[in-house]
Design an enzyme around this catalytic site. Structure first.
Site, mmCIF file in Angstrom:
data_model
loop_
_atom_site.group_PDB
_atom_site.id
_atom_site.type_symbol
_atom_site.label_atom_id
_atom_site.label_comp_id
_atom_site.label_asym_id
_atom_site.label_seq_id
_atom_site.Cartn_x
_atom_site.Cartn_y
_atom_site.Cartn_z
ATOM 1 N N TYR A 183 -26.085 -31.807 -40.069
ATOM 2 C CA TYR A 183 -26.016 -33.262 -39.925
ATOM 3 C C TYR A 183 -27.432 -33.853 -39.902
ATOM 4 O O TYR A 183 -28.412 -33.130 -40.030
ATOM 5 C CB TYR A 183 -25.151 -33.622 -38.703
ATOM 6 C CG TYR A 183 -23.721 -33.146 -38.910
ATOM 7 C CD1 TYR A 183 -22.993 -33.597 -40.011
ATOM 8 C CD2 TYR A 183 -23.119 -32.209 -38.076
ATOM 9 C CE1 TYR A 183 -21.696 -33.136 -40.263
ATOM 10 C CE2 TYR A 183 -21.822 -31.744 -38.327
ATOM 11 C CZ TYR A 183 -21.120 -32.213 -39.424
ATOM 12 O OH TYR A 183 -19.852 -31.757 -39.679
ATOM 13 N N ARG A 325 -12.654 -22.736 -30.235
ATOM 14 C CA ARG A 325 -11.301 -22.305 -30.608
ATOM 15 C C ARG A 325 -10.597 -21.574 -29.469
ATOM 16 O O ARG A 325 -9.384 -21.741 -29.266
ATOM 17 C CB ARG A 325 -11.372 -21.436 -31.868
ATOM 18 C CG ARG A 325 -11.736 -22.257 -33.091
ATOM 19 C CD ARG A 325 -12.164 -21.396 -34.252
ATOM 20 N NE ARG A 325 -13.415 -20.699 -33.982
ATOM 21 C CZ ARG A 325 -14.033 -19.893 -34.845
ATOM 22 N NH1 ARG A 325 -13.474 -19.674 -36.033
ATOM 23 N NH2 ARG A 325 -15.177 -19.319 -34.548
HETATM 24 C C1 LIG Z 1 -11.706 -28.052 -34.718
HETATM 25 C C2 LIG Z 1 -13.187 -27.883 -34.540
HETATM 26 C C3 LIG Z 1 -13.987 -29.013 -34.469
HETATM 27 C C4 LIG Z 1 -15.370 -28.894 -34.266
HETATM 28 N N1 LIG Z 1 -16.141 -30.003 -34.088
HETATM 29 C C5 LIG Z 1 -17.432 -29.892 -33.704
HETATM 30 C C6 LIG Z 1 -18.182 -31.017 -33.293
HETATM 31 O O1 LIG Z 1 -17.679 -32.139 -33.220
HETATM 32 N N2 LIG Z 1 -19.486 -30.820 -32.971
HETATM 33 C C7 LIG Z 1 -20.061 -29.580 -32.989
HETATM 34 O O2 LIG Z 1 -21.242 -29.464 -32.688
HETATM 35 N N3 LIG Z 1 -19.349 -28.493 -33.332
HETATM 36 C C8 LIG Z 1 -18.058 -28.620 -33.656
HETATM 37 N N4 LIG Z 1 -17.313 -27.508 -33.926
HETATM 38 C C9 LIG Z 1 -17.944 -26.189 -33.742
HETATM 39 C C10 LIG Z 1 -17.632 -25.666 -32.348
HETATM 40 O O3 LIG Z 1 -18.144 -26.505 -31.332
HETATM 41 C C11 LIG Z 1 -18.185 -24.247 -32.156
HETATM 42 O O4 LIG Z 1 -19.583 -24.299 -32.255
HETATM 43 C C12 LIG Z 1 -17.637 -23.269 -33.182
HETATM 44 O O5 LIG Z 1 -16.234 -23.464 -33.391
HETATM 45 C C13 LIG Z 1 -17.860 -21.819 -32.752
HETATM 46 O O6 LIG Z 1 -17.272 -21.586 -31.483
HETATM 47 P P1 LIG Z 1 -15.856 -20.813 -31.316
HETATM 48 O O7 LIG Z 1 -16.008 -19.487 -32.020
HETATM 49 O O8 LIG Z 1 -15.683 -20.689 -29.831
HETATM 50 O O9 LIG Z 1 -14.798 -21.665 -31.962
HETATM 51 C C14 LIG Z 1 -15.952 -27.604 -34.169
HETATM 52 C C15 LIG Z 1 -15.127 -26.477 -34.274
HETATM 53 C C16 LIG Z 1 -13.764 -26.604 -34.434
HETATM 54 C C17 LIG Z 1 -12.910 -25.359 -34.490
#
Ligand SMILES: Cc1cc2nc3c(=O)[nH]c(=O)nc-3n(C[C@H](O)[C@H](O)[C@H](O)COP(=O)(O)O)c2cc1C
Length: 368
Positions: A183, A325
Protein backbone atom coordinates in the site's frame (compact mmCIF):
# COMPACT_ATOMS: atom_id res chain seq x y z
CA UNK A 1 7.83 -21.52 34.69
CA UNK A 2 6.15 -18.11 34.28
CA UNK A 3 4.12 -17.90 31.12
CA UNK A 4 5.36 -15.48 28.45
CA UNK A 5 2.33 -15.35 26.13
CA UNK A 6 -0.01 -14.37 28.94
CA UNK A 7 2.31 -11.87 30.58
CA UNK A 8 1.27 -8.20 30.35
CA UNK A 9 2.84 -5.83 27.84
CA UNK A 10 3.24 -2.14 28.51
CA UNK A 11 3.17 0.22 25.54
CA UNK A 12 3.28 3.82 26.79
CA UNK A 13 0.21 4.31 28.98
CA UNK A 14 -1.51 1.15 27.78
CA UNK A 15 -1.08 -2.20 29.49
CA UNK A 16 -2.20 -5.20 27.46
CA UNK A 17 -3.18 -8.28 29.45
CA UNK A 18 -1.35 -10.64 27.17
CA UNK A 19 0.75 -10.81 24.01
CA UNK A 20 -2.00 -11.85 21.59
CA UNK A 21 -3.53 -9.46 19.04
CA UNK A 22 -6.39 -9.97 16.62
CA UNK A 23 -4.79 -8.87 13.36
CA UNK A 24 -6.39 -6.42 10.92
CA UNK A 25 -8.83 -8.08 8.53
CA UNK A 26 -10.62 -6.23 5.73
CA UNK A 27 -14.32 -7.16 5.68
CA UNK A 28 -15.43 -5.37 2.48
CA UNK A 29 -18.90 -4.52 3.78
CA UNK A 30 -18.59 -0.81 4.62
CA UNK A 31 -20.99 1.68 3.01
CA UNK A 32 -19.24 4.81 1.70
CA UNK A 33 -16.47 4.03 4.17
CA UNK A 34 -18.87 3.73 7.11
CA UNK A 35 -18.95 0.72 9.43
CA UNK A 36 -22.17 -1.31 9.41
CA UNK A 37 -23.83 -3.78 11.80
CA UNK A 38 -21.47 -6.52 10.64
CA UNK A 39 -18.60 -4.64 12.28
CA UNK A 40 -20.40 -4.92 15.61
CA UNK A 41 -20.56 -8.68 15.10
CA UNK A 42 -16.99 -8.96 13.78
CA UNK A 43 -15.15 -6.73 16.26
CA UNK A 44 -17.64 -7.34 19.06
CA UNK A 45 -16.97 -11.08 19.20
CA UNK A 46 -13.22 -10.47 19.56
CA UNK A 47 -13.64 -7.70 22.10
CA UNK A 48 -15.06 -10.26 24.57
CA UNK A 49 -11.50 -11.48 25.10
CA UNK A 50 -9.21 -12.92 25.69
CA UNK A 51 -6.77 -11.52 23.15
CA UNK A 52 -4.87 -8.59 24.60
CA UNK A 53 -5.75 -6.32 21.69
CA UNK A 54 -8.17 -6.15 18.77
CA UNK A 55 -7.17 -4.27 15.62
CA UNK A 56 -9.67 -2.85 13.14
CA UNK A 57 -9.31 -3.68 9.49
CA UNK A 58 -7.32 -1.28 7.27
CA UNK A 59 -9.21 2.00 7.70
CA UNK A 60 -8.72 4.40 4.82
CA UNK A 61 -7.81 8.02 5.48
CA UNK A 62 -9.65 9.12 2.32
CA UNK A 63 -12.14 7.71 -0.17
CA UNK A 64 -9.33 7.50 -2.74
CA UNK A 65 -7.21 5.66 -0.17
CA UNK A 66 -9.63 2.73 -0.01
CA UNK A 67 -8.70 -0.55 -1.66
CA UNK A 68 -12.28 -1.21 -2.77
CA UNK A 69 -15.54 0.74 -2.66
CA UNK A 70 -16.54 -1.48 0.31
CA UNK A 71 -13.52 -0.71 2.50
CA UNK A 72 -13.79 0.93 5.90
CA UNK A 73 -12.78 4.58 6.10
CA UNK A 74 -12.42 7.43 8.57
CA UNK A 75 -12.61 10.53 6.40
CA UNK A 76 -16.10 11.94 7.04
CA UNK A 77 -18.33 12.77 10.00
CA UNK A 78 -20.57 9.86 8.96
CA UNK A 79 -17.60 7.46 9.01
CA UNK A 80 -16.61 8.73 12.45
CA UNK A 81 -20.11 8.33 13.90
CA UNK A 82 -20.49 4.83 12.42
CA UNK A 83 -17.16 3.59 13.76
CA UNK A 84 -17.77 5.22 17.14
CA UNK A 85 -21.01 3.24 17.43
CA UNK A 86 -19.05 0.00 16.91
CA UNK A 87 -16.25 0.87 19.30
CA UNK A 88 -18.69 2.12 21.97
CA UNK A 89 -20.43 -1.26 21.72
CA UNK A 90 -17.12 -3.12 22.08
CA UNK A 91 -16.20 -1.04 25.11
CA UNK A 92 -19.58 -1.45 26.77
CA UNK A 93 -19.69 -5.24 26.53
CA UNK A 94 -16.09 -6.25 25.82
CA UNK A 95 -12.91 -6.29 27.86
CA UNK A 96 -10.24 -5.81 25.21
CA UNK A 97 -8.44 -2.61 24.18
CA UNK A 98 -9.14 -1.60 20.58
CA UNK A 99 -6.58 -0.46 18.02
CA UNK A 100 -7.06 1.10 14.61
CA UNK A 101 -5.03 0.55 11.46
CA UNK A 102 -4.86 3.73 9.38
CA UNK A 103 -4.24 3.08 5.71
CA UNK A 104 -3.95 4.44 2.20
CA UNK A 105 -3.99 1.94 -0.66
CA UNK A 106 -2.21 4.13 -3.23
CA UNK A 107 -1.83 2.26 -6.53
CA UNK A 108 -3.55 -0.86 -5.11
CA UNK A 109 -6.82 1.06 -4.74
CA UNK A 110 -9.85 1.23 -7.02
CA UNK A 111 -10.27 -2.54 -7.14
CA UNK A 112 -13.19 -4.91 -6.86
CA UNK A 113 -13.70 -6.74 -3.58
CA UNK A 114 -11.93 -10.15 -3.57
CA UNK A 115 -15.23 -12.06 -3.84
CA UNK A 116 -15.94 -10.21 -7.10
CA UNK A 117 -12.50 -11.01 -8.51
CA UNK A 118 -10.26 -8.40 -6.89
CA UNK A 119 -9.31 -6.85 -10.23
CA UNK A 120 -9.07 -3.14 -11.04
CA UNK A 121 -12.53 -1.56 -11.23
CA UNK A 122 -13.85 -1.43 -14.81
CA UNK A 123 -14.99 1.82 -16.42
CA UNK A 124 -18.62 0.95 -15.55
CA UNK A 125 -17.77 0.32 -11.86
CA UNK A 126 -16.91 3.92 -10.87
CA UNK A 127 -13.13 3.56 -10.75
CA UNK A 128 -11.01 6.38 -9.36
CA UNK A 129 -7.54 7.67 -10.16
CA UNK A 130 -5.03 6.18 -7.75
CA UNK A 131 -2.01 8.12 -6.40
CA UNK A 132 1.45 6.59 -5.99
CA UNK A 133 5.09 7.65 -5.77
CA UNK A 134 5.55 6.87 -9.48
CA UNK A 135 3.23 6.11 -12.39
CA UNK A 136 3.96 2.37 -12.22
CA UNK A 137 1.01 -0.04 -11.96
CA UNK A 138 0.95 -2.90 -9.45
CA UNK A 139 0.83 -5.42 -12.27
CA UNK A 140 -0.50 -6.19 -15.71
CA UNK A 141 -4.08 -5.00 -16.17
CA UNK A 142 -3.99 -2.75 -13.10
CA UNK A 143 -4.76 1.00 -13.15
CA UNK A 144 -1.76 3.17 -13.94
CA UNK A 145 -1.45 5.46 -10.90
CA UNK A 146 -0.70 9.16 -10.97
CA UNK A 147 2.66 10.18 -9.50
CA UNK A 148 2.09 12.40 -6.47
CA UNK A 149 3.09 16.08 -6.56
CA UNK A 150 4.41 17.89 -3.48
CA UNK A 151 0.91 19.25 -2.88
CA UNK A 152 -0.48 15.74 -3.19
CA UNK A 153 1.98 14.46 -0.58
CA UNK A 154 1.08 17.25 1.83
CA UNK A 155 -2.63 16.54 1.32
CA UNK A 156 -2.25 12.85 2.10
CA UNK A 157 -0.16 13.60 5.17
CA UNK A 158 -2.95 15.90 6.34
CA UNK A 159 -5.52 13.16 5.68
CA UNK A 160 -3.60 10.74 7.91
CA UNK A 161 -3.56 13.37 10.65
CA UNK A 162 -7.27 14.16 10.28
CA UNK A 163 -8.15 10.45 10.45
CA UNK A 164 -5.94 10.04 13.54
CA UNK A 165 -7.76 12.96 15.18
CA UNK A 166 -11.07 11.24 14.45
CA UNK A 167 -9.66 8.01 15.94
CA UNK A 168 -8.71 9.93 19.10
CA UNK A 169 -12.28 11.25 19.38
CA UNK A 170 -13.68 7.74 18.93
CA UNK A 171 -11.49 6.61 21.82
CA UNK A 172 -9.16 4.05 20.26
CA UNK A 173 -6.47 2.85 22.67
CA UNK A 174 -3.73 2.36 20.06
CA UNK A 175 -3.07 3.02 16.38
CA UNK A 176 -0.79 1.68 13.71
CA UNK A 177 -0.02 3.04 10.26
CA UNK A 178 -0.28 0.57 7.41
CA UNK A 179 3.08 0.68 5.66
CA UNK A 180 2.99 -2.96 4.47
CA UNK A 181 1.44 -5.17 1.81
CA UNK A 182 2.22 -2.89 -1.13
CA UNK A 183 0.00 0.00 0.00
CA UNK A 184 0.93 3.65 -0.37
CA UNK A 185 3.58 4.04 2.36
CA UNK A 186 5.21 0.76 1.36
CA UNK A 187 5.14 1.96 -2.28
CA UNK A 188 7.41 4.82 -1.21
CA UNK A 189 9.83 2.49 0.56
CA UNK A 190 10.34 0.01 -2.24
CA UNK A 191 12.65 0.91 -5.12
CA UNK A 192 10.42 -1.21 -7.37
CA UNK A 193 7.41 1.09 -6.97
CA UNK A 194 9.27 4.31 -6.15
CA UNK A 195 11.35 5.58 -9.04
CA UNK A 196 11.14 9.27 -8.24
CA UNK A 197 14.07 11.53 -8.93
CA UNK A 198 13.24 14.13 -6.24
CA UNK A 199 14.07 13.92 -2.53
CA UNK A 200 11.32 11.29 -2.04
CA UNK A 201 12.98 8.70 -4.28
CA UNK A 202 16.33 7.08 -4.98
CA UNK A 203 18.53 6.36 -1.96
CA UNK A 204 17.07 4.76 1.18
CA UNK A 205 17.00 8.03 3.10
CA UNK A 206 14.78 9.53 0.39
CA UNK A 207 12.46 6.54 0.03
CA UNK A 208 11.82 6.56 3.79
CA UNK A 209 11.14 10.30 3.83
CA UNK A 210 7.39 10.33 3.14
CA UNK A 211 6.46 7.44 5.46
CA UNK A 212 8.56 9.07 8.20
CA UNK A 213 6.93 12.45 7.60
CA UNK A 214 3.51 10.86 7.87
CA UNK A 215 4.51 9.01 11.04
CA UNK A 216 5.90 12.17 12.64
CA UNK A 217 2.75 14.16 11.80
CA UNK A 218 0.44 11.45 13.17
CA UNK A 219 2.57 11.04 16.31
CA UNK A 220 2.15 14.77 16.99
CA UNK A 221 -1.64 14.42 16.68
CA UNK A 222 -1.89 11.17 18.66
CA UNK A 223 -2.06 11.41 22.49
CA UNK A 224 1.31 11.13 24.24
CA UNK A 225 0.08 8.35 26.52
CA UNK A 226 -1.24 6.17 23.67
CA UNK A 227 0.94 3.81 21.64
CA UNK A 228 1.49 4.39 17.93
CA UNK A 229 3.18 1.80 15.75
CA UNK A 230 3.47 0.78 12.16
CA UNK A 231 2.97 -2.38 10.11
CA UNK A 232 5.70 -3.01 7.57
CA UNK A 233 6.53 -5.62 5.00
CA UNK A 234 10.05 -6.59 6.08
CA UNK A 235 10.90 -7.69 2.53
CA UNK A 236 9.33 -7.57 -0.92
CA UNK A 237 10.53 -11.14 -1.56
CA UNK A 238 11.88 -9.92 -4.91
CA UNK A 239 15.45 -9.33 -6.07
CA UNK A 240 16.03 -5.57 -6.15
CA UNK A 241 13.10 -4.82 -3.83
CA UNK A 242 12.80 -3.60 -0.22
CA UNK A 243 14.95 -5.65 2.16
CA UNK A 244 15.07 -6.68 5.79
CA UNK A 245 18.32 -4.72 6.20
CA UNK A 246 16.45 -1.60 5.10
CA UNK A 247 13.62 -2.51 7.47
CA UNK A 248 16.07 -2.43 10.39
CA UNK A 249 17.20 1.07 9.40
CA UNK A 250 13.58 2.20 8.94
CA UNK A 251 12.69 0.81 12.38
CA UNK A 252 15.57 2.76 13.93
CA UNK A 253 14.36 6.01 12.34
CA UNK A 254 10.81 5.33 13.50
CA UNK A 255 12.04 4.66 17.01
CA UNK A 256 13.64 8.08 17.15
CA UNK A 257 10.25 9.58 16.18
CA UNK A 258 8.47 7.91 19.09
CA UNK A 259 7.26 4.74 17.41
CA UNK A 260 6.24 2.16 20.00
CA UNK A 261 6.23 -1.05 17.94
CA UNK A 262 6.85 -2.49 14.50
CA UNK A 263 4.21 -4.96 13.34
CA UNK A 264 6.28 -7.13 11.02
CA UNK A 265 4.62 -8.67 7.99
CA UNK A 266 6.06 -9.11 4.48
CA UNK A 267 5.38 -9.01 0.76
CA UNK A 268 2.42 -7.97 -1.42
CA UNK A 269 4.22 -5.16 -3.25
CA UNK A 270 4.30 -7.05 -6.53
CA UNK A 271 2.65 -10.08 -8.09
CA UNK A 272 6.18 -11.32 -8.94
CA UNK A 273 7.01 -12.15 -5.30
CA UNK A 274 7.97 -15.68 -4.31
CA UNK A 275 7.17 -16.42 -0.66
CA UNK A 276 8.26 -19.63 1.08
CA UNK A 277 5.08 -19.99 3.17
CA UNK A 278 5.13 -22.10 6.31
CA UNK A 279 4.25 -21.88 10.02
CA UNK A 280 5.67 -18.68 11.51
CA UNK A 281 7.51 -17.85 8.28
CA UNK A 282 7.75 -14.15 9.17
CA UNK A 283 9.02 -14.67 12.72
CA UNK A 284 12.74 -14.38 11.78
CA UNK A 285 12.12 -10.86 10.41
CA UNK A 286 10.52 -9.80 13.66
CA UNK A 287 13.35 -11.36 15.69
CA UNK A 288 15.97 -9.55 13.64
CA UNK A 289 14.30 -6.13 13.76
CA UNK A 290 13.63 -6.52 17.49
CA UNK A 291 17.28 -7.32 18.15
CA UNK A 292 19.01 -4.98 15.74
CA UNK A 293 16.75 -1.93 16.08
CA UNK A 294 16.09 -2.53 19.80
CA UNK A 295 12.34 -2.12 19.34
CA UNK A 296 9.18 -3.92 20.38
CA UNK A 297 7.89 -6.02 17.50
CA UNK A 298 4.75 -7.95 16.66
CA UNK A 299 4.91 -11.01 14.48
CA UNK A 300 2.14 -12.31 12.25
CA UNK A 301 1.57 -15.05 9.72
CA UNK A 302 0.61 -18.69 10.12
CA UNK A 303 0.75 -18.71 13.89
CA UNK A 304 -1.99 -21.12 14.95
CA UNK A 305 -0.78 -23.11 17.96
CA UNK A 306 -0.59 -22.04 21.60
CA UNK A 307 2.85 -23.56 22.14
CA UNK A 308 4.17 -22.06 18.92
CA UNK A 309 3.04 -18.61 20.13
CA UNK A 310 4.47 -19.19 23.61
CA UNK A 311 7.82 -20.22 22.14
CA UNK A 312 7.97 -17.06 20.00
CA UNK A 313 7.41 -14.74 22.96
CA UNK A 314 9.50 -16.74 25.45
CA UNK A 315 12.33 -16.94 22.89
CA UNK A 316 12.46 -13.15 22.52
CA UNK A 317 11.48 -13.24 18.85
CA UNK A 318 8.57 -10.82 19.24
CA UNK A 319 6.69 -8.90 21.91
CA UNK A 320 3.25 -9.76 20.48
CA UNK A 321 1.83 -12.42 18.20
CA UNK A 322 -0.92 -11.33 15.87
CA UNK A 323 -3.42 -13.79 14.38
CA UNK A 324 -5.88 -13.27 11.53
CA UNK A 325 -7.29 -16.45 9.97
CA UNK A 326 -6.78 -18.44 13.17
CA UNK A 327 -8.96 -15.90 15.00
CA UNK A 328 -11.75 -16.07 12.41
CA UNK A 329 -11.64 -19.85 12.69
CA UNK A 330 -11.68 -19.74 16.47
CA UNK A 331 -12.58 -16.34 17.95
CA UNK A 332 -11.92 -17.87 21.40
CA UNK A 333 -8.39 -18.85 20.36
CA UNK A 334 -6.78 -17.01 23.25
CA UNK A 335 -9.08 -18.60 25.85
CA UNK A 336 -8.22 -22.02 24.46
CA UNK A 337 -4.51 -21.17 24.36
CA UNK A 338 -4.63 -20.09 28.00
CA UNK A 339 -6.25 -23.38 28.93
CA UNK A 340 -3.70 -25.39 26.98
CA UNK A 341 -0.85 -23.50 28.64
CA UNK A 342 -2.45 -23.78 32.08
CA UNK A 343 -2.97 -20.05 32.59
CA UNK A 344 -5.93 -18.06 33.91
CA UNK A 345 -7.10 -15.20 31.74
CA UNK A 346 -9.81 -12.56 31.61
CA UNK A 347 -13.41 -13.29 30.50
CA UNK A 348 -16.22 -10.85 29.85
CA UNK A 349 -18.60 -10.91 32.82
CA UNK A 350 -21.50 -12.40 30.90
CA UNK A 351 -19.39 -15.37 29.78
CA UNK A 352 -17.50 -15.91 33.02
CA UNK A 353 -19.38 -19.16 33.64
CA UNK A 354 -17.72 -20.92 30.71
CA UNK A 355 -14.18 -20.44 32.07
CA UNK A 356 -12.82 -23.95 32.68
CA UNK A 357 -12.08 -23.16 36.32
CA UNK A 358 -15.83 -22.65 36.82
CA UNK A 359 -16.95 -26.18 35.94
CA UNK A 360 -14.52 -28.73 37.34
CA UNK A 361 -16.92 -31.55 36.44
CA UNK A 362 -15.75 -31.12 32.84
CA UNK A 363 -12.25 -29.81 33.50
CA UNK A 364 -11.36 -31.86 36.61
CA UNK A 365 -7.72 -30.82 36.50
CA UNK A 366 -8.73 -27.23 37.24
CA UNK A 367 -9.25 -25.85 40.72
CA UNK A 368 -12.63 -24.27 41.13
C1 LIG B 1 -9.70 -11.68 5.34
C2 LIG B 1 -8.37 -11.02 5.57
C3 LIG B 1 -8.30 -9.64 5.55
C4 LIG B 1 -7.09 -8.98 5.79
N1 LIG B 1 -7.04 -7.62 5.88
C5 LIG B 1 -5.91 -7.00 6.31
C6 LIG B 1 -5.91 -5.62 6.62
O1 LIG B 1 -6.93 -4.94 6.58
N2 LIG B 1 -4.72 -5.07 7.00
C7 LIG B 1 -3.58 -5.81 7.11
O2 LIG B 1 -2.54 -5.25 7.45
N3 LIG B 1 -3.58 -7.13 6.86
C8 LIG B 1 -4.71 -7.73 6.49
N4 LIG B 1 -4.73 -9.09 6.31
C9 LIG B 1 -3.51 -9.85 6.64
C10 LIG B 1 -3.60 -10.36 8.07
O3 LIG B 1 -3.69 -9.31 9.01
C11 LIG B 1 -2.40 -11.24 8.41
O4 LIG B 1 -1.24 -10.46 8.35
C12 LIG B 1 -2.26 -12.43 7.47
O5 LIG B 1 -3.54 -13.03 7.21
C13 LIG B 1 -1.34 -13.50 8.05
O6 LIG B 1 -1.80 -13.93 9.32
P1 LIG B 1 -2.60 -15.32 9.53
O7 LIG B 1 -1.72 -16.41 8.96
O8 LIG B 1 -2.79 -15.42 11.01
O9 LIG B 1 -3.90 -15.22 8.78
C14 LIG B 1 -5.92 -9.75 6.03
C15 LIG B 1 -6.01 -11.15 6.02
C16 LIG B 1 -7.21 -11.78 5.81
C17 LIG B 1 -7.27 -13.29 5.85
Amino acid sequence: MPNALFSPLELRGLTLNNRIAVSSMCQYVAENGSAVDWHIMHLGQFSMGAAGLVMTEATAVSAVGRITPKCLGLYSDENEAALKRVIDFCRKYGVTPMGIQLAHAGRKGSTQIPLDGGKSLRADENPWTTPAPSAIPFGLGWHVPQALSREGLAAIRAEFVAAAERAVRIGFDLAELHSAHGYLLHQFLSPLSNQRSDEYGGKLENRMRFPLEVFEAVRAAWPDDKPLGIRISATDWIEGGWTVEESVVFAGELKSLGCDFIDVSSGALSPLQKIPLGPGYQVPFSARIRKQAGMATWTVGMITKARQAEEIIAGGKADMVSLARGMMFDPRWAWHAAEELGVDTEYSRMYARCAPGQWPEVFPWRDK
